[in-house]
Motif scaffolding. Sequence first.
Motif, mmCIF file in Angstrom:
data_model
loop_
_atom_site.group_PDB
_atom_site.id
_atom_site.type_symbol
_atom_site.label_atom_id
_atom_site.label_comp_id
_atom_site.label_asym_id
_atom_site.label_seq_id
_atom_site.Cartn_x
_atom_site.Cartn_y
_atom_site.Cartn_z
ATOM 1 N N PRO A 1 10.380 -11.055 9.922
ATOM 2 C CA PRO A 1 10.494 -11.487 8.524
ATOM 3 C C PRO A 1 10.869 -10.270 7.671
ATOM 4 O O PRO A 1 10.561 -9.134 8.056
ATOM 5 C CB PRO A 1 9.081 -11.956 8.174
ATOM 6 N N ARG A 2 11.516 -10.485 6.547
ATOM 7 C CA ARG A 2 12.018 -9.362 5.744
ATOM 8 C C ARG A 2 10.928 -8.345 5.432
ATOM 9 O O ARG A 2 11.120 -7.149 5.557
ATOM 10 C CB ARG A 2 12.639 -9.900 4.442
ATOM 11 N N GLU A 3 9.764 -8.865 5.037
ATOM 12 C CA GLU A 3 8.694 -7.939 4.643
ATOM 13 C C GLU A 3 8.293 -7.034 5.815
ATOM 14 O O GLU A 3 8.079 -5.839 5.655
ATOM 15 C CB GLU A 3 7.510 -8.751 4.096
ATOM 16 N N GLU A 4 8.229 -7.630 7.018
ATOM 17 C CA GLU A 4 7.888 -6.809 8.189
ATOM 18 C C GLU A 4 9.004 -5.824 8.503
ATOM 19 O O GLU A 4 8.758 -4.665 8.828
ATOM 20 C CB GLU A 4 7.644 -7.699 9.423
ATOM 21 N N ASP A 5 10.233 -6.309 8.393
ATOM 22 C CA ASP A 5 11.374 -5.444 8.700
ATOM 23 C C ASP A 5 11.352 -4.202 7.805
ATOM 24 O O ASP A 5 11.506 -3.071 8.267
ATOM 25 C CB ASP A 5 12.674 -6.238 8.516
ATOM 26 N N ILE A 6 11.113 -4.423 6.524
ATOM 27 C CA ILE A 6 11.084 -3.291 5.593
ATOM 28 C C ILE A 6 9.910 -2.363 5.908
ATOM 29 O O ILE A 6 10.029 -1.148 5.876
ATOM 30 C CB ILE A 6 10.981 -3.789 4.123
ATOM 31 N N PHE B 1 5.642 5.947 -0.085
ATOM 32 C CA PHE B 1 4.505 5.786 0.826
ATOM 33 C C PHE B 1 3.290 6.384 0.133
ATOM 34 O O PHE B 1 3.403 7.419 -0.527
ATOM 35 C CB PHE B 1 4.736 6.559 2.129
ATOM 36 N N ASP B 2 2.133 5.746 0.280
ATOM 37 C CA ASP B 2 0.943 6.389 -0.286
ATOM 38 C C ASP B 2 0.467 7.462 0.702
ATOM 39 O O ASP B 2 1.044 7.635 1.772
ATOM 40 C CB ASP B 2 -0.140 5.354 -0.640
ATOM 41 N N HIS B 3 -0.593 8.174 0.330
ATOM 42 C CA HIS B 3 -1.032 9.282 1.180
ATOM 43 C C HIS B 3 -1.602 8.818 2.513
ATOM 44 O O HIS B 3 -1.757 9.599 3.441
ATOM 45 C CB HIS B 3 -2.031 10.165 0.429
ATOM 46 N N GLU B 4 -1.894 7.537 2.591
ATOM 47 C CA GLU B 4 -2.388 6.984 3.847
ATOM 48 C C GLU B 4 -1.238 6.498 4.714
ATOM 49 O O GLU B 4 -1.444 5.830 5.719
ATOM 50 C CB GLU B 4 -3.310 5.799 3.547
ATOM 51 N N GLY B 5 -0.001 6.776 4.270
ATOM 52 C CA GLY B 5 1.155 6.377 5.071
ATOM 53 C C GLY B 5 1.510 4.909 4.971
ATOM 54 O O GLY B 5 2.233 4.368 5.799
ATOM 55 N N LYS B 6 1.030 4.246 3.934
ATOM 56 C CA LYS B 6 1.346 2.820 3.734
ATOM 57 C C LYS B 6 2.506 2.710 2.772
ATOM 58 O O LYS B 6 2.535 3.355 1.726
ATOM 59 C CB LYS B 6 0.141 2.106 3.105
ATOM 60 N N LEU B 7 3.460 1.849 3.114
ATOM 61 C CA LEU B 7 4.636 1.685 2.270
ATOM 62 C C LEU B 7 4.287 0.848 1.038
ATOM 63 O O LEU B 7 3.843 -0.288 1.148
ATOM 64 C CB LEU B 7 5.744 0.993 3.073
ATOM 65 N N ALA B 8 4.483 1.454 -0.129
ATOM 66 C CA ALA B 8 4.190 0.722 -1.366
ATOM 67 C C ALA B 8 5.396 -0.130 -1.778
ATOM 68 O O ALA B 8 5.245 -1.180 -2.396
ATOM 69 C CB ALA B 8 3.832 1.704 -2.480
ATOM 70 N N THR B 9 6.573 0.325 -1.422
ATOM 71 C CA THR B 9 7.792 -0.379 -1.848
ATOM 72 C C THR B 9 8.280 -1.271 -0.713
ATOM 73 O O THR B 9 9.239 -0.959 -0.026
ATOM 74 C CB THR B 9 8.868 0.658 -2.204
ATOM 75 N N ASN B 10 7.573 -2.396 -0.546
ATOM 76 C CA ASN B 10 7.818 -3.206 0.655
ATOM 77 C C ASN B 10 8.511 -4.540 0.386
ATOM 78 O O ASN B 10 8.459 -5.446 1.204
ATOM 79 C CB ASN B 10 6.490 -3.449 1.377
ATOM 80 N N PHE C 1 11.702 -6.708 -2.358
ATOM 81 C CA PHE C 1 12.782 -6.559 -3.337
ATOM 82 C C PHE C 1 12.255 -6.484 -4.770
ATOM 83 O O PHE C 1 13.001 -6.192 -5.685
ATOM 84 C CB PHE C 1 13.781 -7.705 -3.219
ATOM 85 N N SER C 2 10.964 -6.783 -4.943
ATOM 86 C CA SER C 2 10.444 -6.695 -6.311
ATOM 87 C C SER C 2 9.998 -5.275 -6.645
ATOM 88 O O SER C 2 9.852 -4.922 -7.804
ATOM 89 C CB SER C 2 9.290 -7.674 -6.520
ATOM 90 N N ASN C 3 9.783 -4.450 -5.619
ATOM 91 C CA ASN C 3 9.409 -3.070 -5.934
ATOM 92 C C ASN C 3 10.340 -2.037 -5.306
ATOM 93 O O ASN C 3 10.133 -0.842 -5.444
ATOM 94 C CB ASN C 3 7.937 -2.810 -5.563
ATOM 95 N N TYR C 4 11.340 -2.506 -4.580
ATOM 96 C CA TYR C 4 12.388 -1.599 -4.071
ATOM 97 C C TYR C 4 13.714 -2.138 -4.575
ATOM 98 O O TYR C 4 14.129 -3.243 -4.212
ATOM 99 C CB TYR C 4 12.373 -1.545 -2.545
ATOM 100 N N LYS C 5 14.356 -1.369 -5.428
ATOM 101 C CA LYS C 5 15.540 -1.874 -6.121
ATOM 102 C C LYS C 5 16.784 -1.300 -5.472
ATOM 103 O O LYS C 5 16.931 -0.094 -5.364
ATOM 104 C CB LYS C 5 15.429 -1.433 -7.581
ATOM 105 N N ILE C 6 17.675 -2.172 -5.042
ATOM 106 C CA ILE C 6 18.980 -1.675 -4.580
ATOM 107 C C ILE C 6 20.029 -2.052 -5.621
ATOM 108 O O ILE C 6 19.816 -2.962 -6.415
ATOM 109 C CB ILE C 6 19.360 -2.197 -3.170
ATOM 110 N N PRO C 7 21.150 -1.352 -5.643
ATOM 111 C CA PRO C 7 22.152 -1.638 -6.673
ATOM 112 C C PRO C 7 22.645 -3.079 -6.558
ATOM 113 O O PRO C 7 22.868 -3.576 -5.455
ATOM 114 C CB PRO C 7 23.295 -0.673 -6.332
ATOM 115 N N ASP C 8 22.773 -3.725 -7.675
ATOM 116 C CA ASP C 8 23.401 -5.041 -7.690
ATOM 117 C C ASP C 8 24.716 -4.915 -8.462
ATOM 118 O O ASP C 8 25.106 -3.816 -8.856
ATOM 119 C CB ASP C 8 22.469 -6.092 -8.303
#
Length: 762
Positions: free
Chosen positions: A252-257, A659-668, A670-677
């Motif tokens: 799923p997209r979320e897992e892929d990211i 990534f936070d200091h625990e190595g968890k991706l915060a930007t996981n 499309f609502s928090n990782y923005k690519i150019p449109d």
Amino acid sequence: MVNTDLTKHVRGESIFIDDIPVPVNTVYLSILFSPLAHGKIKKIILDEAIKVPGVKKIFTAKDIPGKNQIGGIVLDELLLAEDEVTYVGQPVAVVAAETQLIARIARNKIKVEIEKLKAITDPREAFAAGELIIPPKIFSSGNIETAWKDCDVIVDGTTETGGQEHIYMETQVSLAFPIDGEGIKIFSSTQGPTVVQRIAARVLDLPMNKVEVDVPRIGGGFGGKEDQANAWAAITALAAFNLKCPAKLVLPREEDIRVTGKRHPYSSDFKIGLDKDGKILAYEFTFYQNAGAAADLSPAILDRTLFHAANSYFIPNLKATGLCCRTNLPPNTAFRGFGGPQGMFVIEAAIFKAAQTMGIEPDVIQQKNLLKEGDSFHYGQNAVNCTARLCWQSLDSKFQIKEIKDSIAKFNSSNTLLKKGMALMPICFGISFTNTFMNQASVLVHIYSDGSVGISSAAVEMGQGINAKLRQIAAKIFSVEISRIKIESSNTTRVANASPTAASSSTDLNGKALLIACNTLLERLLKSAKEDLNLKENSFLEIKNEIVYSNGNPTKSKWIDIVNSAFLKRVNLSTQAQYATPGIYFDKEISKGNAFAYHVYGTAIIETTLDCLRGIYRIDSVKVVHDFGKSFNKQIDIGQAEGGIVQGLGWITIEDIIFDHEGKLATNSFSNYKIPDIHFAPEEMLILPLENSTNPSGVFNSKAIGEPPLMYGIGVFFALANAMKAFRPNINISFSAPLTPEKVMLKLYSRSKEKSSNYLSQ
Ligand code: MTE
Ligand code: HPA
Ligand code: MOS
């Protein structure tokens, strides 16, 4: 000519792996990923999960019949975790169930007890802790030690560039079928069918001839499927082989990211020395590459960073150190540019800072130091057919750099809160895999008795248009309708030992192999036709638009006639051909050699407008003169250039991976990782080909196009930096990309030590 795949894409007719119908007994897989970045696995408790109705089996490392090892360059990556987890998202267990939903429900019922260990996410910290994946790599030329004393200006600094998520449209997917009780067939969304074959064979303890990998096409890869399709393919193969039924896995997209590797973030130190005229005499730098928890392709990527660290400039004395640092992040991987952009950002930052110190504009230094014919690169290769200066000059004469600067100055003097900035961005990108042996490809061509043609090649179609280009090549050599030519799926049984489709070189490698194969077949056909027409062997026969011409005159014979006749005469209408790039070599001991078949050059001028009240910005235009060689498909090549530029400027501006200091991706997502449109893309993008360029190393004198234009995007950083300077002249630009609007805002209003600024003093 349009990319013939496009019509099928917009109609939804193109088949991707998820579109392949599967038998009713197919099992669906869901993976339990490590929730922690670093820890010791104490216990994996499957009791609750296995009880879920519809679950067939739950796989852990001990169920692997072969080697639990998917590493390529370094054997340091397990398929399924054993005693330890080393990043958030590392596969630990795999549920196989009757439906996708059941698999996920059961996956969520697996419990893992992990004793948490300290996680490292920063490459400098990893280096300090001795966590290097390979020993430091050093490239050097001239004599850096003595060069410093000839310099009039020496500046140093640090830079940071962030990661980048691939966001291919099709997420990672694999579908595997057991074959004949002893082998396996895998449909994988991979750029590297042979790598998938090798890894699956290793995991299942099978010889490679019992593993067939087929790739119909992929919905984008951008490097993210050069090595990172392997794990998913091996996992589906494991399940299918063990359960003796088809197995399918779609991330799923979320897992892929969350779980796949990205472009490598780099932290770098630089020191640059120039004479008083702006000539660069010395450049010394260290790259801290954030490799993540396993090597993946990091060492090769680091090589390309070192190769491209001087961009398109001649620097006589240079010393580069590359450090491949192991951290507790998902293993980072190939991404369009393959480390090149990270290296090129640093030299551009160094030039920008030197210019600031010298009170001149960066483009004075850029232009003065551009490579010219015969200059040698720091890795020993000479610049041949070097068009760096031609591209710059052509850009200047077409777009008038001085006029653009004047109009920006005028705009800035009459606007207080809106400021414009411009930058020039020359590029130089070497074409060839940096691993010499990978520069080979082969094709298998059949002419069928009805005159249609089937081509299998080592290349994977991922949207970059290789299939359209291969069709064009065959249609041109045979001089037949393009509709006669079909490109088959990429398949390891038809084409063995293929390098991944990467390094922008699939047209060069596969196209050249195809030229050889088509010419062999054409020769056979013409020989047979000469017999039919009672012509001497040395008479001149050719095909033009499907019609056979003898000594320039049309005959009654057509393509279909000579094919059919040759078939009846038992002429072999199939052939295989291999191409290996000639003349390249690289001595890894001394880091010298002719590493690349040739280089791609170009120059961009970029204009931006910055809203200094809000920190937001617009990219007004990207105008480029690019050396395509002689493009034989302008539509595809311009599309590749535009796509590359937008992807590059996204990386440098708004794509912020956190990534936070625990190595968890915060930007996981499309609502928090923005690519150019389309709204963020430059309002004007003009890509003009450098005129009169040629390239004997390419197909029909063309040049590779896939990756190089991405690096024009780097210029957007410096255009924005100039706009910031227009607002606050003494601003101390920190070279930290991506330069998000938030960062711009903070910087514009930071209380740094520098003296007055025009806004604050007004
Ligand atoms: N273009 C599209 N549409 N999709 C992709 O995944 N990958 C890029 C580039 N252009 C990509 C793309 C990357 S990373 C590379 S290396 C090249 O295409 C690979 O294809 P080529 O060798 O045919 O240029
Ligand atoms: N580019 C892409 N992939 C690669 C390379 C390269 O230069 N070298 C090895 N794999
Ligand atoms: Mo491209 S990064 O070489 O797949």
